[in-house]
Design an enzyme around this catalytic site. Structure first.
Site, PDB file in Angstrom:
ATOM      1  N   ASP A  56       6.225   0.683 -28.085  1.00  0.00           N
ATOM      2  CA  ASP A  56       5.852   1.784 -28.961  1.00  0.00           C
ATOM      3  C   ASP A  56       5.375   1.172 -30.288  1.00  0.00           C
ATOM      4  O   ASP A  56       5.571  -0.021 -30.544  1.00  0.00           O
ATOM      5  CB  ASP A  56       7.078   2.672 -29.174  1.00  0.00           C
ATOM      6  CG  ASP A  56       6.868   3.758 -30.205  1.00  0.00           C
ATOM      7  OD1 ASP A  56       5.854   4.454 -30.116  1.00  0.00           O
ATOM      8  OD2 ASP A  56       7.719   3.886 -31.106  1.00  0.00           O
ATOM      9  N   LYS A  67       4.709   9.653 -22.463  1.00  0.00           N
ATOM     10  CA  LYS A  67       4.227   8.271 -22.472  1.00  0.00           C
ATOM     11  C   LYS A  67       4.591   7.609 -21.147  1.00  0.00           C
ATOM     12  O   LYS A  67       5.535   6.830 -21.047  1.00  0.00           O
ATOM     13  CB  LYS A  67       4.806   7.520 -23.668  1.00  0.00           C
ATOM     14  CG  LYS A  67       4.301   8.060 -24.989  1.00  0.00           C
ATOM     15  CD  LYS A  67       5.101   7.571 -26.172  1.00  0.00           C
ATOM     16  CE  LYS A  67       4.898   6.113 -26.433  1.00  0.00           C
ATOM     17  NZ  LYS A  67       5.527   5.684 -27.701  1.00  0.00           N
ATOM     18  N   ASP A 120       5.020   3.362 -33.853  1.00  0.00           N
ATOM     19  CA  ASP A 120       5.665   3.971 -35.021  1.00  0.00           C
ATOM     20  C   ASP A 120       7.184   3.877 -34.923  1.00  0.00           C
ATOM     21  O   ASP A 120       7.794   4.305 -33.940  1.00  0.00           O
ATOM     22  CB  ASP A 120       5.259   5.444 -35.145  1.00  0.00           C
ATOM     23  CG  ASP A 120       3.813   5.608 -35.581  1.00  0.00           C
ATOM     24  OD1 ASP A 120       3.403   4.916 -36.521  1.00  0.00           O
ATOM     25  OD2 ASP A 120       3.096   6.428 -34.969  1.00  0.00           O
ATOM     26  N   ASP A 127      11.787   3.447 -29.644  1.00  0.00           N
ATOM     27  CA  ASP A 127      12.759   4.035 -30.576  1.00  0.00           C
ATOM     28  C   ASP A 127      13.143   5.451 -30.183  1.00  0.00           C
ATOM     29  O   ASP A 127      13.826   6.138 -30.931  1.00  0.00           O
ATOM     30  CB  ASP A 127      12.208   4.026 -32.010  1.00  0.00           C
ATOM     31  CG  ASP A 127      11.185   5.123 -32.243  1.00  0.00           C
ATOM     32  OD1 ASP A 127      11.432   6.007 -33.072  1.00  0.00           O
ATOM     33  OD2 ASP A 127      10.137   5.104 -31.568  1.00  0.00           O
ATOM     34  N   SER A 180       1.251   4.364 -27.795  1.00  0.00           N
ATOM     35  CA  SER A 180       1.658   5.115 -28.977  1.00  0.00           C
ATOM     36  C   SER A 180       1.226   6.569 -28.931  1.00  0.00           C
ATOM     37  O   SER A 180       0.101   6.889 -28.535  1.00  0.00           O
ATOM     38  CB  SER A 180       1.066   4.462 -30.233  1.00  0.00           C
ATOM     39  OG  SER A 180       1.317   5.268 -31.375  1.00  0.00           O
ATOM     40  N   ALA A 181       2.126   7.447 -29.385  1.00  0.00           N
ATOM     41  CA  ALA A 181       1.801   8.859 -29.560  1.00  0.00           C
ATOM     42  C   ALA A 181       1.247   9.125 -30.960  1.00  0.00           C
ATOM     43  O   ALA A 181       1.044  10.267 -31.343  1.00  0.00           O
ATOM     44  CB  ALA A 181       3.038   9.718 -29.317  1.00  0.00           C
TER      45      ALA A 181
END
Length: 365
Positions: free
Chosen positions: A114, A278, A116, A303, A229-230
């Site tokens: 990931d 994801k 962020d 996370d 990543s979102a």
């Protein structure tokens, strides 16, 4: 590598190397020397204490190297696992996974991460750091009315995103709703492509302490780094580029902006990637993991609970080590993280543990 369809843009051809949606981020001074940033306070001894609490000289489950080192105590595997921020529910299992990753060798290794609040910092000096969405949401190119509406969305949906008592089925449609509304608001702002680099420079975006060693180790050993990543791909790529670590082994899948011929944001490319989708459903047709079919050893970094599915598209997994950064509401969410991740790092703003594991795995046996 360009991942098709066109909305999945994985950049591996870069210019010469110049340098969540998630929680609201405050503005804080951007330190020039991340190594000087204060470390998170120690946490009470937990399951990881097995790695650090026994006196020297006794039989101990502390991670040690193979062969002779196991017998005479020389060459401990990963000293960083003794950090107070580390919690591990099954220390012996973690030891076995790390040892297997090393024995399988560098040619079989890939890292899936990931971005962020995983590769980027959650906070600094007691204040939140911005995610790739927050960087844009709070920038000078967004009107005051737009900022207020984006903040209102954040305050409504973020508690839902991290609520440990809500099911995935409850959360998913609400995350789609949040991302869609936020992206529509951003499109209304007529953002220019040419503004992105300056927006990032003016932000408090920070990668975790130790990021350079992390990226450098992977590049030196030709280990693919897949960032799933979102967030906003254009923003996070610029963060990595300005940090001088956007190397050719880095591939990104994220939400990318689409611009008109005049360079004005017109829409976001689909399908939309949010915290809880994801997985392989948004990678269909790209062939990314199929091209890395021999990379069957995985280190996964995340996370959130949504990050646990990022490796689902890997055709064959021999060994996978899941490392989770528990940044927020630590006491409330600790149990679920320990149930789901092999290693949990609580309020740890560094990549020390990840780098220590990589050093051990990438050392020739």
């Amino acid at each position: 590598m360009h991942l098709s369809p066109s909305w999945l843009v994985a950049r591996v051809t870069h210019p010469p190397l110049p340098v969540g949606r998630g929680a609201e981020r405050g503005r804080s001074p951007r330190p020039q020397h991340p190594a000087n940033a204060p470390r998170a306070p120690p946490v009470p001894p937990g399951p990881a204490a097995a790695f650090r609490s026994r006196p020297r000289g006794r039989s101990s489950p502390r991670l040690r190297g193979p062969g002779r080192a196991e017998q005479n105590g020389a060459g401990e595997m990963v000293p960083e696992l003794e950090k107070a921020t580390v919690r591990i529910r099954q220390p012996e299992r973690v030891r076995e996974i790390i040892q297997s990753l090393r024995e399988q060798g560098v040619a079989k290794l890939q890292v899936i991460s990931d971005f962020d609040m995983t590769l980027s910092r959650f906070g600094c000096n007691g204040r939140r750091c911005p995610t790739s969405h927050n960087i844009l949401d709070t920038s000078r190119v967004i009107s005051e009315d737009g900022k207020k509406k984006l903040k209102d969305l954040l305050h409504y949906y973020y508690p839902i995103e991290i609520d440990p008592n809500r099911t995935l089925e409850e959360k998913c449609p609400l995350m789609v709703e949040w991302w869609t509304k936020a992206h529509e608001l951003l499109v209304q702002q007529k953002i220019h492509r040419s503004d992105i680099a300056q927006i990032v420079r003016e932000s408090e975006a920070m990668l975790r302490d130790g990021f350079k060693e992390f990226f450098d180790q992977l590049r030196k050993n030709n280990v693919p780094l897949f960032i799933f990543s979102a967030g906003i791909g254009d923003i996070l790529e610029e963060i990595i580029r300005q940090a001088n670590v956007f190397y050719s082994n880095v591939n990104v899948v994220s939400n990318y902006m689409d611009f008109s011929d005049d360079g004005v944001l017109t829409h976001f490319k689909g399908p939309l990637i949010h915290t809880y989708n994801k997985n392989n459903t948004v990678l269909q047709g790209t062939g990314y993991f199929q091209q890395l079919s021999t990379r069957t050893s995985i280190i996964l970094l995340g996370d959130s609970m949504g990050d646990l599915t990022m490796a689902d598209g890997v055709p064959s997994v021999e060994n996978i080590l899941k490392i989770g950064f528990l940044n927020d509401k630590v006491e409330e969410r600790r149990g679920k993280y320990l149930d789901s991740y092999d290693i949990v790092l609580e309020s740890d703003e560094t990549l020390d543990v990840v780098n220590g594991i990589l050093r051990y795995i990438l050392t020739e046996t």
